[in-house]
Structures are given as structure tokens and as C-alpha cells.
Design an enzyme around this catalytic site. Structure first.
Site, PDB file in Angstrom:
ATOM      1  N   CYS B  86       0.838  -1.216   0.000  1.00  0.00           N
ATOM      2  CA  CYS B  86       0.000   0.000   0.000  1.00  0.00           C
ATOM      3  C   CYS B  86       0.869   1.261   0.000  1.00  0.00           C
ATOM      4  O   CYS B  86       1.495   1.570  -1.000  1.00  0.00           O
ATOM      5  CB  CYS B  86      -0.974  -0.044   1.175  1.00  0.00           C
ATOM      6  SG  CYS B  86      -2.311   1.156   1.017  1.00  0.00           S
ATOM      7  N   HIS B 203      -3.668  -5.500   1.354  1.00  0.00           N
ATOM      8  CA  HIS B 203      -2.987  -5.676   2.643  1.00  0.00           C
ATOM      9  C   HIS B 203      -3.015  -7.142   3.069  1.00  0.00           C
ATOM     10  O   HIS B 203      -3.925  -7.546   3.803  1.00  0.00           O
ATOM     11  CB  HIS B 203      -3.698  -4.849   3.715  1.00  0.00           C
ATOM     12  CG  HIS B 203      -3.450  -3.382   3.617  1.00  0.00           C
ATOM     13  ND1 HIS B 203      -2.388  -2.758   4.235  1.00  0.00           N
ATOM     14  CD2 HIS B 203      -4.123  -2.404   2.967  1.00  0.00           C
ATOM     15  CE1 HIS B 203      -2.423  -1.458   3.983  1.00  0.00           C
ATOM     16  NE2 HIS B 203      -3.463  -1.212   3.210  1.00  0.00           N
ATOM     17  N   GLU B 205      -1.392  -8.539   5.348  1.00  0.00           N
ATOM     18  CA  GLU B 205      -1.290  -8.669   6.814  1.00  0.00           C
ATOM     19  C   GLU B 205      -2.645  -8.513   7.497  1.00  0.00           C
ATOM     20  O   GLU B 205      -2.817  -8.920   8.637  1.00  0.00           O
ATOM     21  CB  GLU B 205      -0.283  -7.638   7.360  1.00  0.00           C
ATOM     22  CG  GLU B 205      -0.779  -6.201   7.485  1.00  0.00           C
ATOM     23  CD  GLU B 205      -0.803  -5.438   6.159  1.00  0.00           C
ATOM     24  OE1 GLU B 205      -0.599  -6.063   5.100  1.00  0.00           O
ATOM     25  OE2 GLU B 205      -1.036  -4.216   6.198  1.00  0.00           O
TER      26      GLU B 205
END
Lengths: 80, 229
Positions: B86, B203, B205
């Protein structure tokens, strides 16, 4: 010395903010507006009296930070 | 395996990737402040999501010139793996680690949602645990994720297999309806020529633990950990 750096999107690069401004101007009763492109104006004050040296330094600033050459162009204007 | 997460003023996904890496690696990554160019030798560097320097001038433009980033660029040139997520992707393009640029979303709105992504190839250390063509669902959250490059660059990325991920519908079909930000050719992530740097807007994560609602992103981190351990 003072200088102005005008940063604009390259022609052909989509400018959604310019398009939104164009639309807003139409809504406000300015139908004659055909296109809007939005850019940035960066004003600099630098300790350099030689215009050629000032311009060369600002060129380097533009390449390194002030503009992204992938999508933007820049124009340097020495003011005084 | 050792990893480092570079923390910029305004990073806000640094601790999320720290937790995901720690779960996968079995030990904590180094958290490196952006002013610190002298950090330990690591196998993987992560540039996390967030709003470094408040997105001043252009997203990622300031962070790209921080002391830590100069070191990241030097190490990437020698083969260290870099995962740029990002805002990290924006920083990586500004630093010249990856081609192209991330521009304002075409619809001008911040987009925060899960998106479907097609894994274009699994022949990299970042994606080995996915199947080629697999459709995964991972969140995005950004205002400037509209990937653009000139046509010649886009052709080259596609021709050389450097497109990592594309926005798609749940069946894996690439369509403009499935494109959340106007990105050229639905590109959500790209590799550098050497494939040791991956930049992506989604993302991983944020979907790396069943408690978060899924593990589609965890496979990316596990792929790296397995390859680099």
C-alpha cells in the site's frame, strides 16, 4: 532569489480531480468550460543570485523530489 | 530468517505486519525507524502501509528519500527481498524500486473493502504457496491506488510476467467492474525485473489470521518465510 515551479500531469494522464472540477463548474453555470487540468504551484526562496545556477539547482530539485517524472511535467519560473 | 519493518512517521500498518511476520517466522522482526540507515542485515524488508509524512507532496514522495530508504534501495539492488504494501508500494515507486506510479483513485473516493485478486504466477518467492490463477480475497484501503505506467511499460510488465496480482471478480475474470480504483489493466501488484521486490496495494497482513476473518494473506508471508528460512 524567488522562483515558482509549476507541476502538472503529463498530457494524456487521466486527471480525475480536474474532471471533478470541470463538472462542478458546469453545475455552477459555466457551460463554456471544456476541460480542466489541475496541477501544483510550488514557490521557492533560495540563496542564489546567479539565475543560471538557480535554474540548474531547481531542475535537480524537480527531478529528485518536486515532480514525479513518471506522470508529471514541470516548468520553472524565476521571479526575481 | 530475519526481517525488518521500516517505520515512517505516519505508518499505521507496521504493527499489523509485525504480528503477521512474528506468527509466521516464530520471532519478531526488527522495527527500523526511518532515520536509521544502519540496521541489521536481514533477508526481508517490509515497507508498511499508512500515510507516511501525511502524504505531503505526493504519496510516498518524502519517505522515498529518508535515510532508511536509501539503504533499502541499496540492499534491494544486491538482492534483499522487499515487500512493499500500500503506502509502501507508493514509496517503492517513488524511490525507483518499481516502475509506474500510484495515482488518485479514478472515482476520487477512498476505497476500503475486500477485493478479489488473481494470482498471476506462483513462480516467485512471494507467491509459492498459492496456485497460479488462484482467486484470493484481501482488503484494500487507499485513496491513491490507481496504478499507471506508460503503455510500453505495461506491455513489458505483462510480457515478462512481472504483473503479480490483478483485481478480478470472484471467478477470476478481469473486468472494469472488479477494478476498485481505475488501475491500468486491473494491476494490483507488480514485481521488479529481478523479482526480489513486490509492491501491492492490498494488505495481506490484514487477512493473516483466522481471528481476522481469513488467512488468504498469510500464504504470501508464509511463502516468503519458507523461501528465506
Amino acid at each position: 532569489m524567488k522562483a515558482k515551479v509549476h507541476v502538472a500531469l503529463k498530457s494524456g494522464v487521466l486527471d480525475p480531480q480536474g474532471k471533478a472540477i470541470n463538472h462542478a463548474l458546469h453545475t455552477l453555470g459555466f457551460p463554456a468550460v471544456r476541460d480542466v487540468r489541475q496541477g501544483k504551484l510550488i514557490e521557492l526562496e533560495i540563496d542564489e543570485k546567479d539565475p543560471a545556477k538557480a535554474r540548474a539547482a531547481i531542475e535537480e530539485m524537480c527531478r529528485k523530489l518536486l515532480a514525479n517524472p513518471v506522470m508529471e511535467t514541470y516548468r520553472i519560473e524565476l521571479v526575481e | 530468517m530475519d526481517a525488518a519493518v521500516i517505520v515512517f512517521p505516519g505508518s499505521n500498518c507496521d504493527r499489523d505486519i509485525k504480528v503477521a511476520l512474528a506468527q509466521s517466522m516464530g520471532k519478531e522482526p526488527h522495527m527500523v525507524w526511518h532515520r536509521d540507515a544502519d540496521f541489521p542485515k536481514v533477508d526481508l524488508i517490509v515497507l508498511p502501509g499508512g500515510f507516511s509524512y501525511g502524504d505531503y507532496l505526493r504519496c510516498g514522495a518524502m519517505a522515498a528519500h529518508s535515510p532508511a530508504m536509501r539503504e533499502v534501495v541499496a540492499r534491494a539492488g544486491k538482492g534483499t527481498r522487499v515487500l512493499a504494501i500500500c503506502n509502501g508500494f507508493q514509496i517503492a515507486t517513488e524511490a525507483g524500486l518499481l516502475p509506474g506510479a500510484l495515482m488518485r483513485n479514478a472515482h476520487l473516493q477512498y476505497v476500503c473493502s475486500d477485493v478479489n485478486l488473481r494470482i498471476e504466477t506462483n513462480q516467485t518467492e512471494f507467491m509459492a504457496k498459492y496456485r497460479p490463477g488462484q482467486v484470493v480475497r484481501i482488503p484494500v484501503g487507499h485513496a491513491d491506488g490507481n496504478y499507471q505506467a506508460d503503455e510500453a511499460t505495461l506491455d513489458r510488465l505483462e510480457g515478462e510476467g512481472l504483473v503479480a496480482l490483478r483485481y478480478c471478480d470472484p471467478n477470476g475474470t478481469i473486468s472494469s467492474a472488479a477494478n476498485p480504483n481505475g488501475a491500468a489493466r486491473n494491476i494490483a501488484g507488480v514485481y521488479n525485473d529481478e523479482r526480489n521486490v513486490l509492491g501491492l496495494m492490498p494488505h495481506p497482513e490484514r487477512l493473516s489470521d483466522a481471528a481476522l476473518g481469513g488467512t488468504d494473506g498469510r500464504l504470501m508471508i508464509d511463502s516468503l518465510v519458507e523461501a528465506l528460512s
